[in-house]
Scaffold this motif. Structure first.
Motif, PDB file in Angstrom:
ATOM      1  N   TYR A   3      12.520  46.053 -14.859  1.00  0.00           N
ATOM      2  CA  TYR A   3      11.941  46.143 -13.512  1.00  0.00           C
ATOM      3  C   TYR A   3      10.949  47.294 -13.510  1.00  0.00           C
ATOM      4  O   TYR A   3      11.234  48.359 -14.057  1.00  0.00           O
ATOM      5  N   LYS A   4       9.780  47.031 -12.942  1.00  0.00           N
ATOM      6  CA  LYS A   4       8.700  48.017 -13.024  1.00  0.00           C
ATOM      7  C   LYS A   4       8.130  48.280 -11.636  1.00  0.00           C
ATOM      8  O   LYS A   4       8.134  47.375 -10.786  1.00  0.00           O
ATOM      9  N   PRO A   5       7.591  49.482 -11.427  1.00  0.00           N
ATOM     10  CA  PRO A   5       6.930  49.716 -10.138  1.00  0.00           C
ATOM     11  C   PRO A   5       5.599  48.962 -10.088  1.00  0.00           C
ATOM     12  O   PRO A   5       4.859  48.932 -11.071  1.00  0.00           O
ATOM     13  N   LEU A   6       5.338  48.351  -8.952  1.00  0.00           N
ATOM     14  CA  LEU A   6       4.101  47.582  -8.791  1.00  0.00           C
ATOM     15  C   LEU A   6       2.985  48.528  -8.335  1.00  0.00           C
ATOM     16  O   LEU A   6       2.759  48.740  -7.140  1.00  0.00           O
ATOM     17  N   GLY A   7       2.321  49.129  -9.318  1.00  0.00           N
ATOM     18  CA  GLY A   7       1.257  50.078  -9.014  1.00  0.00           C
ATOM     19  C   GLY A   7       1.765  51.194  -8.123  1.00  0.00           C
ATOM     20  O   GLY A   7       2.941  51.549  -8.152  1.00  0.00           O
ATOM     21  N   GLY A 197      -4.328  53.322 -10.860  1.00  0.00           N
ATOM     22  CA  GLY A 197      -2.892  53.143 -10.617  1.00  0.00           C
ATOM     23  C   GLY A 197      -2.576  51.890  -9.810  1.00  0.00           C
ATOM     24  O   GLY A 197      -1.653  51.873  -8.992  1.00  0.00           O
ATOM     25  N   LEU A 198      -3.345  50.818 -10.051  1.00  0.00           N
ATOM     26  CA  LEU A 198      -3.103  49.576  -9.316  1.00  0.00           C
ATOM     27  C   LEU A 198      -2.153  48.672 -10.106  1.00  0.00           C
ATOM     28  O   LEU A 198      -2.218  48.616 -11.338  1.00  0.00           O
ATOM     29  N   GLY A 199      -1.297  47.969  -9.404  1.00  0.00           N
ATOM     30  CA  GLY A 199      -0.439  46.984 -10.053  1.00  0.00           C
ATOM     31  C   GLY A 199      -1.264  45.749 -10.379  1.00  0.00           C
ATOM     32  O   GLY A 199      -2.210  45.418  -9.661  1.00  0.00           O
TER      33      GLY A 199
END
Ligand SMILES: NC(=O)c1ccc[n+]([C@@H]2O[C@H](COP(=O)([O-])OP(=O)(O)OC[C@H]3O[C@@H](n4cnc5c(N)ncnc54)[C@H](OP(=O)(O)O)[C@@H]3O)[C@@H](O)[C@H]2O)c1
Length: 323
Positions: A3-7, A197-199
């Motif tokens: 699970y990753k942060p979306l931007g 830093g955009l997803g």
């Protein structure tokens, strides 16, 4: 599943996003629900849809599947596309987008969407006007985070510069097309995403079916999106795509891996991508996409794939400046 942060939105999403465009048109309600459940069992929490998919029916399906677990899933939908023949049934103006969002929320049977995408750039709408509409969506709590799809880097940066100037909510997520057959976003969009830093959730990792082995033969198959759907026939009309598909298949075979797994793993390996949006239309296809999570793209594999599908030129001609 990771699970990753979306931007910068920080919303945590599964490293694969499940695209629902094939629901209704490729899978009926019960097989769509089975696919949804299988994706959930595999740890996928992230689902992409759009108001225009099968004229809203896909959102209706998805809305009934998520009903008992809304808080556990992250839902992205889109507005802009035509939902009727009236002059304001499409576009990104305040009226069209308001109608689009209200329609999506109703069909999805939820009071908010996690990410709201502008499906395409609308040259008719001024930036400030667009941002003020999006601000209302965010401040009303109906949308948590904003995204653009099929925007150029310049259009995105211009919108975010206006957002910063006006103190309005900014775009946090991008949805470009990206596969071994379509690498244009490597030129400006992915570097911009990393820098800002955009997803990034990229679509068509299999080139809409091109990179699945189905199109690697001399004769194109009788069925499939690339031969049946005029928009896709046009998008992949050049013979070089089929040459690429053939070489790609031969390479996948030499590695002993299925094409869909290799193509998805290649997108996953790009550190600018938060999550590829996969589009399986049956459980076997889903299995092959999931296998990509365990397939490593080594340096040797990446080099050979660059020969088969060369990277695009740089954004400017001073390419000898290599720092
Ligand atoms: N923002 C946008 O403008 C935009 C545009 C397109 C898509 N999307 C999103 O991205 C998602 C994925 O896009 P996509 O459907 O173009 O993705 P894709 O993965 O490139 O193509 C999926 C197609 O490939 C075929 N396929 C998948 N796995 C296969 C396998 N293992 N073996 C053989 N064929 C296989 C299926 O075709 P068959 O159905 O013929 O079996 C399926 O429809 C969509 O659901 C949607 O959410 C967004």
């Amino acid at each position: 599943m990771k699970y990753k942060p979306l931007g910068r939105s920080g919303i945590m999403v599964s490293e694969l996003c499940f695209g629902t465009m094939g629901f209704v048109s490729r899978t009926d309600r019960s097989s769509s629900e089975r696919l949804y459940r299988k994706a959930r069992e595999a740890g996928i929490t992230f689902f992409d849809t759009a108001n225009i998919y099968s004229d809203g029916e896909v959102e209706e399906y998805l809305g009934s599947f998520i009903r008992d677990e809304r808080s556990e899933v992250v839902i992205a939908t889109k507005g802009f596309g035509a939902m009727g023949s009236g002059p304001n049934d499409k576009g990104s103006n305040a009226k069209s987008l308001r109608l689009a969002l209200e329609g999506s929320l109703k069909r999805l049977k939820t009071d908010y969407v996690d990410i709201y995408f502008l499906h395409q750039y609308d040259p008719l709408v001024a930036e400030e006007e667009l941002l003020r509409t999006l601000e209302r969506f965010v401040t009303s709590g109906k949308v948590l985070s904003l995204g653009v799809s099929n925007y150029s880097a310049y259009q995105t940066m211009k919108l975010n510069a206006a957002a910063a100037r006006l103190g309005l909510p900014r775009i946090d997520v991008l949805q470009p097309m990206y596969s071994l057959a379509k690498r244009i976003c490597e030129i400006e969009i992915l570097p911009m995403a990393k820098g800002e830093g955009l997803g990034v959730i990229s679509y068509s990792p299999l080139g809409a079916g091109l990179l699945t082995g189905r199109y690697s033969h001399e004769d194109k198959p009788a069925t499939g999106r690339l031969v049946e759907n005029p928009m896709y026939t046009k998008r992949y009309r050049k013979e070089r795509y089929f040459t690429l598909a053939k070489e790609f298949s031969a390479f996948a075979e030499s590695l002993g891996v299925e094409e869909a797994t290799l193509a998805t793993a290649w997108v996953l390996a790009n550190e600018a991508i938060t999550a590829p949006i996969i589009g399986p239309t049956n459980e076997d296809q889903l299995r092959l996409s999931l296998k990509a999570l365990d397939f490593e793209i080594t340096k040797e594999i990446a080099t050979r794939l660059d020969e088969i599908a060369p990277p695009p030129p740089p954004a400017h001609d001073r390419s000898e400046v290599d720092r």
